[in-house]
Write an enzyme that holds these catalytic residues in place. Structure first.
Site, PDB file in Angstrom:
ATOM      1  N   GLY A   1       6.160   5.133   8.674  1.00  0.00           N
ATOM      2  CA  GLY A   1       5.707   6.140   8.769  1.00  0.00           C
ATOM      3  C   GLY A   1       5.466   6.885  10.058  1.00  0.00           C
ATOM      4  N   SER A   2       4.472   7.580  10.635  1.00  0.00           N
ATOM      5  CA  SER A   2       4.452   8.302  11.556  1.00  0.00           C
ATOM      6  C   SER A   2       4.119   7.244  12.952  1.00  0.00           C
ATOM      7  CB  SER A   2       3.213   9.227  11.691  1.00  0.00           C
ATOM      8  OG  SER A   2       2.056   8.684  11.694  1.00  0.00           O
TER       9      SER A   2
ATOM     10  N   CYS B   1      12.672  11.028   8.383  1.00  0.00           N
ATOM     11  CA  CYS B   1      12.758  10.351   9.962  1.00  0.00           C
ATOM     12  C   CYS B   1      14.040  10.699  10.524  1.00  0.00           C
ATOM     13  CB  CYS B   1      12.311   9.020  10.117  1.00  0.00           C
ATOM     14  SG  CYS B   1      12.834   8.117   8.807  1.00  0.00           S
TER      15      CYS B   1
ATOM     16  N   LYS C   1       0.797  -1.325  -0.010  1.00  0.00           N
ATOM     17  CA  LYS C   1      -0.071  -0.014  -0.057  1.00  0.00           C
ATOM     18  C   LYS C   1       0.953   1.075  -0.242  1.00  0.00           C
ATOM     19  CE  LYS C   1      -3.011   3.147   2.506  1.00  0.00           C
ATOM     20  NZ  LYS C   1      -2.196   4.134   1.739  1.00  0.00           N
TER      21      LYS C   1
ATOM     22  N   GLY D   1       1.776   4.118  13.219  1.00  0.00           N
ATOM     23  CA  GLY D   1       2.499   3.086  13.745  1.00  0.00           C
ATOM     24  C   GLY D   1       1.842   2.304  15.259  1.00  0.00           C
TER      25      GLY D   1
ATOM     26  N   GLU E   1       9.133   1.217  11.327  1.00  0.00           N
ATOM     27  CA  GLU E   1      10.184   2.440  11.199  1.00  0.00           C
ATOM     28  C   GLU E   1       9.598   3.576  11.309  1.00  0.00           C
ATOM     29  OE1 GLU E   1      12.402   4.926  10.484  1.00  0.00           O
ATOM     30  OE2 GLU E   1      12.338   4.520   8.262  1.00  0.00           O
TER      31      GLU E   1
ATOM     32  N   GLU F   1       9.042  15.932  16.653  1.00  0.00           N
ATOM     33  CA  GLU F   1       9.370  15.877  15.203  1.00  0.00           C
ATOM     34  C   GLU F   1       8.584  16.816  14.192  1.00  0.00           C
ATOM     35  OE1 GLU F   1      10.635  12.079  12.312  1.00  0.00           O
ATOM     36  OE2 GLU F   1       8.449  12.008  13.321  1.00  0.00           O
TER      37      GLU F   1
END
Length: 476
Positions: free
Chosen positions: A226-227, A282, A174, A231, A248, A379
Site C-alpha cells: 500500500g501507501s 505502484c 485484511k 506502510g 511493498e 506518486e
C-alpha cells in the site's frame, strides 16, 4: 449487510462501528454494504490462526500443495464471476481483469510446486570442523497478517497467501475497504476445499481494523502492500513487537527511451506503463526520459496515441482504460491537474477530469517538466505522464535514479548492450528492456529506497514466510 468476515472456518457479520460502502466507479454509485470487523473479531481471527498453526505447519508438504492447486482450480471455476466483479468494483477493462485472474491462478500453481520441494531443501550443511554435523530446517514463520491494497485485489492477496500457506503459515487477511468483495472468494474456496478451520481468516474494515491487525501481539509477521504513509505506521507497529515485516510501497518509476528506438514501438511501451489500470500502479512508469534525437518524433505520436485511447465503462463499452477506482483517488488526481496549471506545465494531452458520471480522468502528458515539480517527484497513482529530455546515457541514469523511490524501471533501446548496461545502473528492484511490464511469478517483486522492504514472488516470496533453523550435533 452480509456475513463477510471469515473467522475460524465460519462466515460472520461484522460487529464493528464502521460501514463499508462498495462502489461501482464507472457510475460513482454504491452497490453493496458491509459492516467492518470489530477489534474483538480481529482478536478472534488471530486466535483461530494461532490454534490452527501447530497442525498446519506439520501438514505434509504434498497435502499443502494439493490445497494450493485446489485454490488455483477453484479460481478457474469462478472465472466469469470474478472477472465481472473486478470490472464492476475496480473499473478494470475486461482484458486487464482476465490477466489479473490468470496471474492469481499461476501464483497458486507455482507455490504448490515449491511446497512439494520443501522436504528436499531440509538438508545437511557441510562443516569444516571435525566432530560435528549440522542440518538446516526451513520452518514457517508462524501466524502472519496480510494487508492488501485496492488496485490489484485478488492478485496481491495471491502473492501473499499462496507462499504463506506453502510455507506452513496460518494467516489473517485484511482486504482493502474499497474492494473487499473479490477476496471473499478465497474464503469460499477454503470452505469448498475443506481447508482446516483457522488456516485462513478474512477480516474486513478500514484503518481501525488494519491497525488492530498490524499491531496485534499474536502475529509473527506482517506483510503489507500500500501507501508509504500507512506502510510507515505498519512498520512502527512491527517495531513495537520486534517482528519482521514485508512492505511493498510506492514508486515514481522512469522509462528511458533512447533515440535508436522505433518510435511507434516505444509509444506502445510508454502507454502500457502509464495507463494500465488507469495508472493506479505502484510500478507505473510515470517519468518519461526521452533522448533529444527522438523527442520531436516521439512526443507528437505519443500525444495522438493518448488522445485516441477509449475511456469508459468496461461493463458497457469497448474500452482501453476504465475509471479511477475511488472518488478519493479521482479527487487526488484532479488536484494534481490543478497543481500542473499552477506550475505552468505544458500539457500535450489530457490534464482534466472527464465530464461524465463516474470517476474518469483523461490520459495525460506533460512535457519539459522541471525536476522540482511535484508532478515529477510525487506518486500520483493515475494516468499522468511527465516527460523530460536528456542528451547522454549518463544523464539519463542520473535523472532516473534521482528519486526517493526505487521500485521498477524500463529501458528502450535497439542497442541491447547499452540497454543491459543502463538496466544494471538503475537503482530499482525490477527492470524491463523493450517490453511492457510483464510480471512472472518466477521473478521477484519489490524495490529499493522508499519502495519497500523484502521481496515477493519467486523463491524469495516463499523465503519471506520461512525462518531458518540449524540443528548442530556433537559426534563425540
Amino acid at each position: 449487510m452480509t456475513a463477510s468476515n471469515y473467522i475460524a472456518g465460519q462466515w460472520v457479520a461484522g460487529q464493528g462501528s464502521e460501514c463499508l460502502h462498495v462502489y461501482e466507479p464507472a457510475l460513482g454509485q454504491p452497490f453493496e454494504e458491509l459492516t467492518a470487523a470489530s477489534v474483538a473479531q480481529v482478536d478472534a481471527a488471530v486466535a483461530a490462526a494461532r490454534r490452527a498453526l501447530p497442525a498446519w505447519k506439520c501438514t505434509d508438504a504434498n497435502a499443502r500443495a494439493a490445497y494450493l492447486r485446489g485454490f488455483a482450480r477453484e479460481l478457474g471455476t469462478r472465472r466469469e464471476a470474478l472477472i465481472g466483479l473486478q470490472m464492476r468494483n475496480n473499473g478494470k477493462p475486461r482484458h486487464e481483469a482476465e490477466i489479473d485472474l490468470d496471474d492469481a491462478i499461476a501464483t497458486f500453481e507455482y507455490y504448490a510446486e515449491l511446497a512439494q520441494q520443501l522436504p528436499a531443501r531440509q538438508q545437511d550443511v557441510p562443516l569444516a570442523a571435525a566432530g560435528f554435523t549440522s542440518r538446516t530446517r526451513l520452518e514457517p514463520v508462524g501466524v502472519v497478517g496480510l494487508i492488501v491494497p485496492w488496485n490489484f485485489p485478488l492478485v496481491t492477496s495471491a502473492w501473499k497467501l499462496a507462499p504463506a500457506l506453502a510455507a506452513g503459515c496460518t494467516v489473517v487477511l485484511k482486504p482493502s475497504e474499497v474492494t473487499p468483495l473479490v477476496e471473499q472468494a478465497y474464503g469460499h474456496i477454503a470452505e469448498a476445499l475443506g481447508l482446516p478451520a483457522g488456516v485462513l481468516n478474512i477480516v474486513n474494515g478500514k484503518a481501525e481494523t488494519g491497525a488492530a491487525l498490524s499491531s496485534h501481539a499474536g502475529l509473527d509477521k506482517v506483510s503489507f502492500t500500500g501507501s508509504n504513509g500507512v506502510g510507515s505506521q505498519v512498520m512502527r507497529s512491527a517495531a513495537a513487537q520486534c517482528r519482521p515485516v514485508t512492505l511493498e510501497l510506492g514508486g515514481k518509476s522512469a522509462i528511458v527511451v533512447f533515440d535508436d528506438c522505433d518510435p511507434d514501438q516505444a509509444v506502445a511501451w510508454i502507454i502500457a506503463g502509464i495507463t494500465w489500470n488507469a495508472g493506479q500502479m505502484c510500478s507505473a512508469t510515470s517519468r518519461l526520459l526521452v533522448q533529444e534525437g527522438i523527442a520531436d518524433t516521439l512526443l507528437p505520436r505519443l500525444q495522438k496515441a493518448l488522445q485516441a485511447l477509449r475511456v469508459g465503462n468496461p461493463l458497457g463499452e469497448d474500452v482501453d482504460m476504465g475509471p479511477l477506482t475511488s472518488q478519493a483517488q479521482w479527487l487526488k488526481v484532479a488536484g494534481y491537474f490543478a497543481t500542473a496549471r499552477e506550475e505552468g506545465l505544458t500539457c500535450l494531452a489530457g490534464g482534466e477530469v472527464l465530464g461524465r458520471e463516474g470517476w474518469f480522468v483523461s490520459p495525460t502528458l506533460y512535457t519539459d517538466v522541471p525536476v522540482e515539480s511535484r508532478l515529477w517527484t510525487e506518486e500520483i497513482f493515475g494516468p499522468v505522464l511527465c516527460a523530460r529530455r536528456f542528451v547522454s546515457e549518463a544523464q539519463a541514469i542520473e535523472e532516473a535514479n534521482d528519486s526517493r523511490f526505487g521500485l521498477v524501471g524500463t529501458v528502450c533501446s535497439a542497442d541491447l548492450a547499452r540497454a543491459e548496461r543502463v538496466a544494471d545502473a538503475l537503482e530499482v528492484g525490477h527492470v524491463w528492456i523493450n517490453s511492457v511490464q510483464a510480471v512472472f511469478v518466477e521473478t521477484s517483486w519489490g524495490g529499493t529506497k522508499a519502495s519497500g522492504i523484502g521481496r515477493e514472488l519467486g523463491p524469495w516470496g516463499l523465503a519471506g514466510y520461512q525462518s531458518v533453523k540449524h540443528v548442530t550435533r556433537c559426534l563425540g
